[in-house]
Design a protein around this motif. Structure first.
Motif, mmCIF file in Angstrom:
data_model
loop_
_atom_site.group_PDB
_atom_site.id
_atom_site.type_symbol
_atom_site.label_atom_id
_atom_site.label_comp_id
_atom_site.label_asym_id
_atom_site.label_seq_id
_atom_site.Cartn_x
_atom_site.Cartn_y
_atom_site.Cartn_z
ATOM 1 N N LEU A 6 46.666 87.117 18.597
ATOM 2 C CA LEU A 6 45.510 86.751 17.791
ATOM 3 C C LEU A 6 44.449 85.969 18.552
ATOM 4 C CD1 LEU A 6 47.692 85.835 14.737
ATOM 5 C CD2 LEU A 6 46.200 87.825 14.897
ATOM 6 N N GLU A 7 44.801 84.809 19.101
ATOM 7 C CA GLU A 7 43.785 83.992 19.779
ATOM 8 C C GLU A 7 44.454 83.016 20.734
ATOM 9 O OE1 GLU A 7 42.648 82.848 15.742
ATOM 10 O OE2 GLU A 7 42.621 80.758 16.381
ATOM 11 N N ILE A 38 44.018 74.348 13.411
ATOM 12 C CA ILE A 38 45.231 75.119 13.699
ATOM 13 C C ILE A 38 46.179 75.138 12.489
ATOM 14 C CG2 ILE A 38 47.404 74.846 15.006
ATOM 15 C CD1 ILE A 38 45.435 76.611 16.409
ATOM 16 N N VAL A 39 46.287 73.995 11.808
ATOM 17 C CA VAL A 39 47.126 73.934 10.607
ATOM 18 C C VAL A 39 46.590 74.923 9.562
ATOM 19 C CG1 VAL A 39 47.832 72.450 8.679
ATOM 20 C CG2 VAL A 39 47.826 71.547 11.013
ATOM 21 N N MET A 44 55.971 85.973 10.890
ATOM 22 C CA MET A 44 56.153 84.760 11.708
ATOM 23 C C MET A 44 54.858 84.525 12.483
ATOM 24 S SD MET A 44 59.071 83.597 14.439
ATOM 25 C CE MET A 44 59.449 85.237 15.029
ATOM 26 N N ILE A 45 54.379 83.266 12.477
ATOM 27 C CA ILE A 45 53.200 82.889 13.259
ATOM 28 C C ILE A 45 53.698 81.941 14.342
ATOM 29 C CG2 ILE A 45 50.867 81.920 13.184
ATOM 30 C CD1 ILE A 45 51.208 84.359 11.361
ATOM 31 N N ILE A 46 53.468 82.312 15.600
ATOM 32 C CA ILE A 46 54.097 81.577 16.703
ATOM 33 C C ILE A 46 53.213 81.585 17.952
ATOM 34 C CG2 ILE A 46 55.429 83.702 17.275
ATOM 35 C CD1 ILE A 46 57.696 81.850 18.262
ATOM 36 N N PRO A 47 53.019 80.412 18.596
ATOM 37 C CA PRO A 47 52.319 80.395 19.879
ATOM 38 C C PRO A 47 53.318 80.779 20.975
ATOM 39 C CG PRO A 47 52.901 78.160 19.238
ATOM 40 C CD PRO A 47 53.457 79.070 18.174
ATOM 41 N N VAL A 48 52.899 81.620 21.908
ATOM 42 C CA VAL A 48 53.812 82.068 22.962
ATOM 43 C C VAL A 48 53.110 81.937 24.309
ATOM 44 C CG1 VAL A 48 55.210 83.998 23.819
ATOM 45 C CG2 VAL A 48 54.862 83.734 21.365
ATOM 46 N N GLY A 49 53.823 81.401 25.305
ATOM 47 C CA GLY A 49 53.244 81.350 26.646
ATOM 48 C C GLY A 49 53.574 80.072 27.373
ATOM 49 N N GLN A 81 50.629 84.453 18.152
ATOM 50 C CA GLN A 81 51.070 85.809 17.817
ATOM 51 C C GLN A 81 51.523 85.878 16.369
ATOM 52 O OE1 GLN A 81 53.993 87.153 20.706
ATOM 53 N NE2 GLN A 81 52.465 87.211 22.335
ATOM 54 N N ARG A 82 51.308 87.066 15.797
ATOM 55 C CA ARG A 82 51.811 87.319 14.436
ATOM 56 C C ARG A 82 52.854 88.428 14.517
ATOM 57 N NH1 ARG A 82 47.723 88.505 9.771
ATOM 58 N NH2 ARG A 82 46.815 89.817 11.376
#
Ligand code: SAH
Length: 220
Positions: A207-208, A73-74, A180-185, A193-194
């Motif tokens: 994205l995934e 992930i990093v 911005m790269i961010i996990p959402v949910g 998401q990008r």
């Protein structure tokens, strides 16, 4: 070299090289990022009891109910930041944690601004980066939902905890052309998401699926 950086068996070139080969198998192609991760001693970011597992492909506890992100992930988030923005001058990181992701970013960007809401974790991270002589990282103890307005706009923002919606203040602090790269949910279902800021607005792409700790408000 100081003792903690030398370590014992787990710091061996072979152990780290296995992590790098796994990242390549998982689709990470940037040699710049692979080199940085090969040369960053991940085991010094964790407690001694877990250090022998530092190069496994998994998130591990760092105290205060938080985890160090899994190597894949990093690498993936860093790759997404770099490939979208080309050159990283100012990066905002939300969720310093133990500082491993900050250390990786610090070697690929001119300056990293890192925000963490849990003070003892921020203190640990500062110590780790100091040991590695990485001096281009600034730390703020705050709720990352506010971003870091004093240094905005940022050409890259990386968020390491998952909010249910993208915080408005972070969108506002993106430079035009920035990413911005961010996990959402929510807990069970989050997606990476990008977001790209254009002259006329924001382009958001899913994205995934990912699993991150929740983005919490306030500080402690
Ligand atoms: N990149 C870090 C990941 C740590 S886990 C590492 O590799 O160690 C995510 C971190 O985000 C945790 O330390 C958690 O305290 C922090 N966090 C969660 N919500 C936050 C918020 N609103 N503002 C700042 N930090 C936050």
């Amino acid at each position: 070299m100081i003792q903690s950086l030398q370590g014992i068996g787990m710091t061996s070139r072979r152990t780290r090289e296995r992590m790098i080969n796994r990242l390549k198998d998982q689709g990470i192609t940037s040699n710049k990022i692979l080199d940085v991760m090969r040369n960053t001693p991940r085991h010094i970011f964790m407690d001694e009891a877990l250090a022998s597992r530092a190069y496994e492909d998994t998130a591990l506890p760092i105290g205060y109910n938080q985890t160090i992100s899994q190597p894949y992930i990093v690498a993936r988030m860093t790759e997404l930041l770099l490939e979208t923005s080309g050159r990283l001058t100012k990066v905002l990181e939300i969720g310093t944690g133990c500082g491993y992701q900050s250390a990786v970013l610090a070697q690929l960007a001119d300056h990293v601004y890192s925000v963490e809401r849990i003070l003892p974790l921020q203190r640990k991270a500062k110590g780790h980066l100091w040991n590695l002589k990485l001096k281009n990282v600034s730390f703020l103890h705050s709720d990352g939902g506010w971003g870091w307005p004093d240094y905005a706009p940022f050409d890259g923002i990386l968020v390491a905890a998952a909010p249910t919606e993208i915080p408005e203040m972070l969108l506002q602090q993106m430079a035009i052309g920035g990413v911005m790269i961010i996990p959402v949910g929510h807990g069970g279902s989050q997606e990476l998401q990008r977001v790209i800021r254009t002259v006329s607005g924001y382009e958001i792409e899913s994205l995934e699926p990912v699993v991150f700790v929740p983005f919490l408000s306030g500080k402690e």
